[in-house]
Design a protein around this motif. Structure first.
Motif, mmCIF file in Angstrom:
data_model
loop_
_atom_site.group_PDB
_atom_site.id
_atom_site.type_symbol
_atom_site.label_atom_id
_atom_site.label_comp_id
_atom_site.label_asym_id
_atom_site.label_seq_id
_atom_site.Cartn_x
_atom_site.Cartn_y
_atom_site.Cartn_z
ATOM 1 N N TYR A 1 0.854 -1.186 0.000
ATOM 2 C CA TYR A 1 0.000 0.000 0.000
ATOM 3 C C TYR A 1 0.889 1.235 0.000
ATOM 4 C CZ TYR A 1 -4.172 -2.716 1.047
ATOM 5 O OH TYR A 1 -5.217 -3.604 0.995
ATOM 6 N N ALA A 2 0.519 2.204 -0.822
ATOM 7 C CA ALA A 2 1.261 3.461 -0.863
ATOM 8 C C ALA A 2 1.060 4.216 0.441
ATOM 9 C CB ALA A 2 0.787 4.313 -2.040
ATOM 10 N N SER B 1 6.644 10.734 -5.496
ATOM 11 C CA SER B 1 7.148 9.850 -6.555
ATOM 12 C C SER B 1 6.016 9.404 -7.480
ATOM 13 C CB SER B 1 7.902 8.655 -5.979
ATOM 14 O OG SER B 1 7.058 7.856 -5.179
ATOM 15 N N ILE B 2 4.825 9.191 -6.934
ATOM 16 C CA ILE B 2 3.663 8.828 -7.748
ATOM 17 C C ILE B 2 3.309 9.977 -8.689
ATOM 18 C CG2 ILE B 2 1.159 8.422 -7.632
ATOM 19 C CD1 ILE B 2 1.755 6.762 -5.058
ATOM 20 N N ARG C 1 -2.870 14.987 -8.427
ATOM 21 C CA ARG C 1 -2.252 14.917 -7.096
ATOM 22 C C ARG C 1 -3.289 14.667 -6.003
ATOM 23 N NH1 ARG C 1 2.446 16.758 -4.742
ATOM 24 N NH2 ARG C 1 3.098 17.701 -6.705
ATOM 25 N N GLY C 2 -4.381 15.410 -6.019
ATOM 26 C CA GLY C 2 -5.424 15.252 -5.001
ATOM 27 C C GLY C 2 -6.056 13.873 -5.031
ATOM 28 N N LYS D 1 8.116 -1.055 -5.855
ATOM 29 C CA LYS D 1 9.416 -0.417 -5.663
ATOM 30 C C LYS D 1 10.542 -1.420 -5.813
ATOM 31 C CE LYS D 1 7.790 2.934 -2.245
ATOM 32 N NZ LYS D 1 8.040 3.499 -0.916
ATOM 33 N N GLU D 2 11.668 -0.919 -6.235
ATOM 34 C CA GLU D 2 12.961 -1.586 -6.173
ATOM 35 C C GLU D 2 13.926 -0.449 -5.878
ATOM 36 O OE1 GLU D 2 14.703 -4.868 -8.779
ATOM 37 O OE2 GLU D 2 12.723 -4.531 -9.652
ATOM 38 N N ASP D 3 14.172 -0.190 -4.641
ATOM 39 C CA ASP D 3 14.901 0.987 -4.160
ATOM 40 C C ASP D 3 14.066 2.253 -4.297
ATOM 41 O OD1 ASP D 3 17.169 -0.530 -3.484
ATOM 42 O OD2 ASP D 3 17.973 -0.323 -5.509
ATOM 43 N N GLU D 4 13.470 2.484 -5.454
ATOM 44 C CA GLU D 4 12.610 3.650 -5.647
ATOM 45 C C GLU D 4 11.310 3.198 -6.308
ATOM 46 O OE1 GLU D 4 14.343 5.297 -9.847
ATOM 47 O OE2 GLU D 4 15.345 5.932 -8.017
#
Length: 140
Positions: free
Chosen positions: A6-7, A14-15, A29-30, A45-48
């Motif tokens: 989950y973010a 980053s998203i 963004r909202g 992710k993989e590092d980022e």
């Protein structure tokens, strides 16, 4: 190591950056912040952060994966499949729906590779580029 989860709010920038890279602005963004707060957003992710998935249960009370975006330089490395496969495990409903434009051949291949079946077409969302609906029954 590849990680899907989950973010969190710290993932928002980053998203937004990946989305901006793909669509050319940050007007969602909202929407992303709301999805993160409601736990309706996954990141891979993989590092980022390499990509993300948004979903909701507004599609006739079934899950609808509304958005899967992978950073352009990270495509064709299995990140979209990782997001879908993780999501299938945690989906709160048995039926999972999603869609993509007819012109988006890459995403159509991702759906096919992951066992999603065509389930209909919606005309007139994007002129001249119908939206193809996909479906998968969650395994028990």
């Amino acid at each position: 190591m590849r990680n899907v989860a989950y973010a969190q709010l710290e993932d928002l920038e980053s998203i937004v950056a990946i989305d901006h890279q793909v669509i050319g602005n940050d007007h969602r963004r909202g929407e992303f912040a709301r999805a993160i707060k409601e736990q309706n957003c996954l990141v891979v992710k993989e590092d980022e952060t390499k990509g993300f998935l948004l979903y909701n249960t507004l599609f006739f009370e079934h899950i609808f994966v509304s958005l899967i975006i992978i950073a352009p330089e990270e495509r064709r490395k299995g990140y979209a499949s990782s997001l879908l496969q993780h999501f299938e495990k945690i989906s709160p409903t048995g039926k999972i729906f999603s869609s993509t434009n007819q012109s988006n051949l890459e995403m159509q291949m991702v759906f096919k590779k992951n066992g999603y079946a065509p389930s209909g077409i919606i005309e007139n969302l994007d002129p001249g580029d119908p939206e193809l609906i996909y479906f998968k029954q969650k395994e028990h």
